[in-house]
Design a protein around this motif. Structure first.
Motif, PDB file in Angstrom:
ATOM      1  N   THR A   1      -0.029   2.094  -9.093  1.00 41.53           N
ATOM      2  CA  THR A   1       0.571   1.027  -8.291  1.00 41.53           C
ATOM      3  C   THR A   1      -0.531   0.250  -7.575  1.00 41.53           C
ATOM      4  N   SER A   2      -0.407  -1.073  -7.584  1.00 44.65           N
ATOM      5  CA  SER A   2      -1.410  -1.931  -6.952  1.00 44.65           C
ATOM      6  C   SER A   2      -0.891  -2.473  -5.635  1.00 44.65           C
ATOM      7  N   CYS A   3      -1.808  -2.666  -4.679  1.00 48.11           N
ATOM      8  CA  CYS A   3      -1.438  -3.273  -3.410  1.00 48.11           C
ATOM      9  C   CYS A   3      -1.394  -4.791  -3.570  1.00 48.11           C
ATOM     10  N   THR A   4      -1.206  -5.503  -2.478  1.00 47.61           N
ATOM     11  CA  THR A   4      -1.060  -6.959  -2.537  1.00 47.61           C
ATOM     12  C   THR A   4      -2.249  -7.620  -3.220  1.00 47.61           C
ATOM     13  N   GLN A   5      -3.476  -7.143  -2.958  1.00 47.81           N
ATOM     14  CA  GLN A   5      -4.675  -7.722  -3.550  1.00 47.81           C
ATOM     15  C   GLN A   5      -5.046  -7.109  -4.890  1.00 47.81           C
TER      16      GLN A   5
ATOM     17  N   GLU B   1       0.850  -1.180   0.000  1.00 42.89           N
ATOM     18  CA  GLU B   1       0.000   0.000   0.000  1.00 42.89           C
ATOM     19  C   GLU B   1       0.887   1.232   0.000  1.00 42.89           C
ATOM     20  N   THR B   2       0.718   2.086  -1.001  1.00 43.85           N
ATOM     21  CA  THR B   2       1.512   3.303  -1.080  1.00 43.85           C
ATOM     22  C   THR B   2       0.846   4.411  -0.266  1.00 43.85           C
ATOM     23  N   PRO B   3       1.595   5.485   0.018  1.00 42.27           N
ATOM     24  CA  PRO B   3       0.962   6.625   0.689  1.00 42.27           C
ATOM     25  C   PRO B   3      -0.241   7.165  -0.090  1.00 42.27           C
ATOM     26  N   LEU B   4      -0.183   7.127  -1.432  1.00 41.39           N
ATOM     27  CA  LEU B   4      -1.307   7.617  -2.228  1.00 41.39           C
ATOM     28  C   LEU B   4      -2.531   6.729  -2.018  1.00 41.39           C
ATOM     29  N   TYR B   5      -2.316   5.429  -2.012  1.00 42.42           N
ATOM     30  CA  TYR B   5      -3.429   4.496  -1.769  1.00 42.42           C
ATOM     31  C   TYR B   5      -4.029   4.743  -0.378  1.00 42.42           C
ATOM     32  N   LYS B   6      -3.156   4.925   0.610  1.00 35.98           N
ATOM     33  CA  LYS B   6      -3.646   5.155   1.971  1.00 35.98           C
ATOM     34  C   LYS B   6      -4.401   6.475   2.057  1.00 35.98           C
ATOM     35  N   ALA B   7      -3.961   7.494   1.321  1.00 31.68           N
ATOM     36  CA  ALA B   7      -4.658   8.782   1.321  1.00 31.68           C
ATOM     37  C   ALA B   7      -6.056   8.638   0.725  1.00 31.68           C
ATOM     38  N   CYS B   8      -6.199   7.790  -0.307  1.00 28.48           N
ATOM     39  CA  CYS B   8      -7.524   7.535  -0.889  1.00 28.48           C
ATOM     40  C   CYS B   8      -8.383   6.757   0.101  1.00 28.48           C
ATOM     41  N   GLU B   9      -7.773   5.850   0.817  1.00 27.03           N
ATOM     42  CA  GLU B   9      -8.505   5.098   1.833  1.00 27.03           C
ATOM     43  C   GLU B   9      -8.981   6.018   2.936  1.00 27.03           C
ATOM     44  N   ARG B  10      -8.148   6.999   3.285  1.00 25.40           N
ATOM     45  CA  ARG B  10      -8.526   7.972   4.313  1.00 25.40           C
ATOM     46  C   ARG B  10      -9.450   9.058   3.773  1.00 25.40           C
ATOM     47  N   ASN B  11      -9.710   9.032   2.431  1.00 22.01           N
ATOM     48  CA  ASN B  11     -10.682   9.942   1.822  1.00 22.01           C
ATOM     49  C   ASN B  11     -10.282  11.402   1.983  1.00 22.01           C
ATOM     50  N   ASN B  12      -8.989  11.713   1.793  1.00 18.36           N
ATOM     51  CA  ASN B  12      -8.496  13.071   2.020  1.00 18.36           C
ATOM     52  C   ASN B  12      -7.936  13.663   0.721  1.00 18.36           C
ATOM     53  N   PRO B  13      -8.716  14.511   0.046  1.00 11.98           N
ATOM     54  CA  PRO B  13      -8.265  15.085  -1.236  1.00 11.98           C
ATOM     55  C   PRO B  13      -7.001  15.940  -1.099  1.00 11.98           C
ATOM     56  N   ALA B  14      -6.839  16.673   0.011  1.00 12.20           N
ATOM     57  CA  ALA B  14      -5.680  17.559   0.154  1.00 12.20           C
ATOM     58  C   ALA B  14      -4.380  16.761   0.162  1.00 12.20           C
ATOM     59  N   ILE B  15      -4.364  15.649   0.883  1.00 12.25           N
ATOM     60  CA  ILE B  15      -3.157  14.825   0.920  1.00 12.25           C
ATOM     61  C   ILE B  15      -2.922  14.173  -0.437  1.00 12.25           C
ATOM     62  N   VAL B  16      -4.012  13.723  -1.106  1.00 11.42           N
ATOM     63  CA  VAL B  16      -3.865  13.149  -2.450  1.00 11.42           C
ATOM     64  C   VAL B  16      -3.241  14.165  -3.387  1.00 11.42           C
ATOM     65  N   ALA B  17      -3.716  15.419  -3.346  1.00 13.14           N
ATOM     66  CA  ALA B  17      -3.171  16.468  -4.197  1.00 13.14           C
ATOM     67  C   ALA B  17      -1.688  16.708  -3.902  1.00 13.14           C
ATOM     68  N   ALA B  18      -1.330  16.731  -2.609  1.00 13.60           N
ATOM     69  CA  ALA B  18       0.076  16.939  -2.243  1.00 13.60           C
ATOM     70  C   ALA B  18       0.956  15.830  -2.788  1.00 13.60           C
TER      71      ALA B  18
ATOM     72  N   TRP C   1      -5.566  -3.841  -5.652  1.00 12.52           N
ATOM     73  CA  TRP C   1      -6.350  -2.602  -5.652  1.00 12.52           C
ATOM     74  C   TRP C   1      -5.459  -1.410  -5.964  1.00 12.52           C
ATOM     75  N   THR C   2      -5.984  -0.497  -6.775  1.00 10.43           N
ATOM     76  CA  THR C   2      -5.280   0.749  -7.065  1.00 10.43           C
ATOM     77  C   THR C   2      -5.925   1.889  -6.287  1.00 10.43           C
ATOM     78  N   ALA C   3      -5.261   3.042  -6.332  1.00  8.57           N
ATOM     79  CA  ALA C   3      -5.802   4.221  -5.657  1.00  8.57           C
ATOM     80  C   ALA C   3      -7.142   4.622  -6.256  1.00  8.57           C
ATOM     81  N   LEU C   4      -7.287   4.517  -7.588  1.00  7.21           N
ATOM     82  CA  LEU C   4      -8.548   4.882  -8.227  1.00  7.21           C
ATOM     83  C   LEU C   4      -9.677   3.965  -7.792  1.00  7.21           C
ATOM     84  N   GLN C   5      -9.394   2.689  -7.676  1.00  7.09           N
ATOM     85  CA  GLN C   5     -10.429   1.746  -7.254  1.00  7.09           C
ATOM     86  C   GLN C   5     -10.867   2.031  -5.819  1.00  7.09           C
ATOM     87  N   GLU C   6      -9.918   2.371  -4.973  1.00  8.00           N
ATOM     88  CA  GLU C   6     -10.244   2.694  -3.586  1.00  8.00           C
ATOM     89  C   GLU C   6     -11.070   3.975  -3.510  1.00  8.00           C
ATOM     90  N   ALA C   7     -10.688   4.989  -4.281  1.00  8.78           N
ATOM     91  CA  ALA C   7     -11.426   6.247  -4.267  1.00  8.78           C
ATOM     92  C   ALA C   7     -12.820   6.082  -4.859  1.00  8.78           C
TER      93      ALA C   7
END
Length: 691
Positions: A285-289, A258-275, A291-297
């Motif tokens: 980038t996909s996590c172990t299962q 899980e990348t920081p971008l994926y975690k930011a999408c999981e946390r539902n925080n647009p400001a961190i995603v933008a940063a 999932w991508t950041a877009l799929q999570e968002a």
């Protein structure tokens, strides 16, 4: 300081549990401590408990100790809802047991003020929690004597990490700049001071640490998380920005990929995603299962984040390990806004998971009406089945989703439904979805559609029609609806009439008979020489008589191959049938089938033999009772009149009645120019004596 690990093994009724102490939650900590000490010093110990204490010196001390168990209390004073928490009560009203035993601090082993050192203490330690949530520990000697009881000591925390957690930036600066401080020394596996600052959002402390030791900015902790990942996980935007500005790598994942971008999408925080995107974070980038950041968002319906990711090059056709892409996830979760955005960017509305399920199938399964409407407006294919071979319409019927079913009916091919081997009517009837059943009938679905051989074999009784499902569910409204629409009650191998009689539902029996159910049908797997429905209705004489009145054969019940000769003994063997009257059948099967005299000899039916034979005699002419039927009638003196009734010759009026019924038929009796009393006699509603 490491906390000793303690394991307990105690006999029933002797161990000290959290529930015991929670019963005294209305006591304050001082009163609770006093009560525990008093009981430990005065009362008889309830049992022994084995406690293992592991110390830092790698030695294990196992001893047995006695542990006092506080009695269970159920009075109103212990109920938090009935206790005034702002007004402490006296021990005389709050804890009567404590009054009975006063404190004896002059005992030989009074508690000491300072708690023993867990590393060197020889004995047992018992941990528990007070009603207010405070963790406590009691120290006992090997003989069970209480040494000390006090709050559980907290783990020692390194001064630098404590200062960071508390946000004491001046203290952090002093410690960080001290020559003796090693900033690369973790407090726990891989957890450095920079992780601590990022986690607790202490930006000033984090800035000082990066100045003192910039090389630790991308160090990973025990689960692979970097300081940036820790900051994102706790939604610490300022720390995220500071770390990125100082060169933190935005693409280092944790050990779950899980990348920081994926975690930011999981946390539902647009400001961190933008940063993160502004500093070049990889979007696909996909996590172990998988999932991508877009799929999570998309699964969280955050259109703002989805738009940022798509503009940054996110692919909407990347699938996870289950073959599921972002559009599928949005449809599955009912995320309409995200779904619209993905379709706008060209996502395939007919995307399928690895098991064949489509986005439309999942939306129908989860009852997302707006999503189904949107997908159909975008020409989603309603004729693609899931892994079980069912179409979206099948699933809507099964769920009873009338609105979704009404949208799917016009776009679903009936030929494709036939190829699935099951009609939506079957599923609606099986789940008692009466409104959906009516909707499907009005839409023209065949009420006599039968399950395919493969699907019928999934049921032990080999059912095949929707009518059978409704009958076995005892759903009279559905039965009436299907029969009114033209359902044939004689298509199943095990006839619905037999099921209705077996569950003793006279209303369903009447409906089925009125619509042409074959009263005299048999059971292929359990052949009988008489109508099989009698097996399930003989103990319910009104139903039994109703069946005879409407065409049930009676003469076959007196046709016995042994006649007046002695009958062989009946071998009774239990079968898998639930009905008591059926348990003898498998042991009695012969080439000609089970005879009526054998069936009526079942222990659960034989006590009804007289009345059953009496009713049957009203529907037959000259018959001879076999020796077994005679044995039943001879077994009870009150049944002798039945033997006289069967004696030859039978009354002329009775024989005339049978002949008229045979020539005219029951349905045409009302048209005969005869008095009402005579019509009732012909219908077996009056006896010869009444006339």
């Amino acid at each position: 300081m490491a906390t000793p690990g303690i394991s307990h093994s105690s006999s029933a009724g002797s161990s000290l549990t959290f529930e015991d102490y929670s019963l005294y939650r209305n006591l304050n900590d001082d009163e609770l401590l006093q009560l525990a000490i008093e009981r430990s010093l005065i009362e008889t110990h309830g049992g022994t408990a084995t406690t293992t204490i592991s110390t830092n010196s790698s030695t294990t001390i196992t001893t047995k100790s006695t542990i006092t168990q506080l009695p269970h209390r159920h009075d109103s004073n212990l109920n938090p809802s009935s206790t005034n928490r702002n007004k402490p009560q006296t021990s005389s009203t709050q804890n009567p047991a404590a009054v009975q035993t006063g404190a004896h601090y002059s005992s030989p082993n009074p508690p000491v003020e300072k708690p023993p050192d867990p590393k060197t203490f020889v004995g047992t330690m018992s941990r528990f929690m007070t009603g207010s949530g405070k963790r406590m520990v009691a120290y006992y000697k090997a003989d069970g004597t209480l040494v000390h009881i006090a709050p559980e000591p907290e783990e020692d925390e390194e001064p630098l990490f404590r200062a960071i957690r508390e946000g004491d930036s001046s203290r952090v600066k002093a410690l960080a700049m001290c020559p003796g401080t090693n900033l690369m020394l973790p407090s726990k596996p891989g957890w450095l001071a920079v992780h601590q600052a990022a986690w607790f959002g202490q930006e000033a402390c984090l800035r000082m640490l990066l100045i003192a030791q910039p090389g630790m900015i991308n160090n990973r902790a025990s689960h692979g998380e970097t300081p940036l990942f820790a900051a994102v996980s706790r939604v610490q935007l300022e720390c995220v920005q500071l770390l990125l500005e100082n060169g933190a790598d935005p693409d280092i994942p944790n050990y779950e990929k899980e990348t920081p971008l994926y975690k930011a999408c999981e946390r539902n925080n647009p400001a961190i995603v933008a940063a993160l995107l502004n500093y070049g974070a990889e979007v696909n980038t996909s996590c172990t299962q998988g999932w991508t950041a877009l799929q999570e968002a998309g699964g969280r319906n955050n259109v703002e984040i989805c738009e940022m990711l798509l503009k940054a090059g996110a692919k909407h056709n990347v699938r996870n390990m289950y073959g599921i892409g972002p559009l599928f996830t949005a449809a599955q979760n009912g995320q309409l806004a995200a779904l619209r955005l993905l379709i706008k960017h060209g996502a395939d509305v007919n995307t399928q998971a690895a098991d064949g399920a489509t986005a439309l199938y999942e939306a129908a399964k989860n009852g997302h009406e707006k999503v189904v409407e949107l997908l159909l407006s975008q020409n989603a294919d309603a004729n693609k089945p899931g892994k079980t071979g069912l179409l979206p319409l099948h699933i809507a019927a099964q769920r009873g989703s009338d609105t979704i079913a009404s949208m799917l009916i016009p776009v679903t091919s009936k030929a494709r439904i036939r190829r699935t081997g099951i009609s939506p009517l079957h599923l609606a009837a099986e789940r008692n979805r009466d409104d959906t059943l009516e909707l499907l009938i009005n839409a023209g679905f065949d009420v006599n559609a039968q399950l395919s051989e493969e699907r019928s074999r999934l049921y032990e009784d080999r059912r095949s029609t929707a009518l059978y499902f409704s009958v076995i569910n005892n759903n009279i409204d559905a039965v009436s609806m299907l029969l009114a629409a033209g359902a044939n009650p004689n298509l199943d191998m095990f006839k619905p009439l037999l099921v209705a009689a077996r569950i003793n539902c006279i209303q369903t029996v009447q409906l089925l008979v009125e619509h042409g159910a074959d009263i005299n049908a048999g059971i292929p797997t359990h052949p009988t020489t008489f109508p099989a429905v009698y097996m399930f209705s003989m103990k319910y004489l009104p139903m039994f008589k109703y069946l005879l009145d409407h065409g049930g054969h009676a003469l076959s019940c007196f046709d016995c191959m042994h006649g007046s000769q002695s009958h062989p003994p009946i071998k009774i063997r239990r079968s898998n049938w639930n009905h008591d009257s059926d348990r003898i059948l498998p042991g009695m099967l012969q080439r000609t089938g089970v005879q009526f005299c054998e069936m009526i000899s079942a222990p659960s039916i034989s006590r009804w033999a007289g009345p059953i034979i009496d009713i049957l005699l009203d529907y037959v002419g000259h018959v001879t009772l076999c020796s077994r039927l005679m044995e039943h009638l001879d077994s009870y003196s009150g049944w002798s009149i039945i033997k006289e009734k069967a004696a030859l010759p039978r009354p002329l009026m009775h024989l005339c009645r049978l002949q008229i019924l045979h020539l005219v038929g029951r349905r045409k009796l009302k048209k005969l120019p005869l008095p009402g009393s005579l019509i009732r006699f012909l219908k077996h509603q009056l006896s010869l004596d009444d006339n």
